[in-house]
Design a protein around this motif. Structure first.
Motif, short mmCIF file in Angstrom:
data_model
loop_
_atom_site.label_atom_id
_atom_site.label_comp_id
_atom_site.label_asym_id
_atom_site.label_seq_id
_atom_site.Cartn_x
_atom_site.Cartn_y
_atom_site.Cartn_z
N VAL A 162 0.75 -1.13 -0.12
CA VAL A 162 0.06 -0.05 -0.04
C VAL A 162 0.86 1.12 -0.05
O VAL A 162 0.53 2.32 -0.46
CB VAL A 162 -1.02 0.00 1.36
CG1 VAL A 162 -1.59 1.34 1.32
CG2 VAL A 162 -1.99 -1.08 1.07
N SER A 163 1.87 1.13 0.69
CA SER A 163 3.12 2.14 0.89
C SER A 163 3.78 2.37 -0.45
O SER A 163 4.87 3.03 -0.42
CB SER A 163 3.82 2.24 1.84
OG SER A 163 3.11 1.90 3.14
N ASN A 164 3.57 1.48 -1.39
CA ASN A 164 4.54 1.09 -2.55
C ASN A 164 5.86 0.91 -2.26
O ASN A 164 6.88 1.66 -2.78
CB ASN A 164 4.27 2.50 -3.50
CG ASN A 164 2.86 2.69 -4.11
OD1 ASN A 164 2.27 2.01 -4.04
ND2 ASN A 164 2.93 3.60 -5.00
N LYS A 165 6.30 -0.22 -1.24
CA LYS A 165 7.33 -0.42 -1.07
C LYS A 165 7.37 -2.03 -1.46
O LYS A 165 6.32 -2.59 -1.19
CB LYS A 165 7.66 -0.42 0.56
CG LYS A 165 8.14 1.19 0.77
CD LYS A 165 8.23 1.47 2.28
CE LYS A 165 8.54 2.64 2.46
NZ LYS A 165 8.33 2.78 4.01
N MET A 166 8.61 -2.54 -1.93
CA MET A 166 8.66 -3.95 -2.51
C MET A 166 9.47 -4.91 -1.10
O MET A 166 10.56 -4.52 -0.85
CB MET A 166 9.54 -3.94 -3.39
CG MET A 166 9.92 -5.40 -3.86
SD MET A 166 8.34 -6.09 -4.67
CE MET A 166 8.77 -7.79 -4.55
#
Ligand SMILES: [Zn+2]
Length: 112
Positions: free
Chosen positions: A15-19
């Protein structure tokens, strides 16, 4: 760490655009698929960390709606995901992006 906690943390990071990936503090190796013990050494001293989000296509297959394959990340772990771009082929550099599918945010690989 319990398996549910790993899945929850992964969802939050998406959701926080982290992998996310998992780093084993015992042997130092990295892996992606949520597991409570390290697949390399069996240790349970693990932590979830954020990846750079860059890597390259290790293998890919074309479907009628697009590409799917294994991404080899800069941090050394591999993961299956959708691949998007005009020239998708093995060895191409990718950058992770995110998309929402049926209310769930998921990563996909975009060819640089
Ligand atoms: Zn390990």
């Amino acid at each position: 760490m319990k398996i549910d906690e790993i899945y929850n943390e992964y969802d939050k990071m998406f959701v926080s655009n982290k992998m996310p990936f998992i780093k084993c503090k015992t042997c130092g190796r990295n892996y992606y698929y949520p597991r409570t013990v390290c697949p390399f050494c069996g240790g349970s001293n693990i932590e979830i960390v954020s990846a750079s989000g860059t890597g390259e296509i290790y293998s890919c297959t074309e479907f009628n709606h697009g590409f799917y394959g294994i991404i080899k990340f800069q941090e050394g772990f591999g993961a299956y995901m959708d691949i998007d771009g005009n020239s998708v082929s093995t060895g191409r550099k990718i950058r992770i992006k995110f998309k929402e599918i049926k209310g769930k945010v998921l990563p996909y690989a975009s060819v640089d």
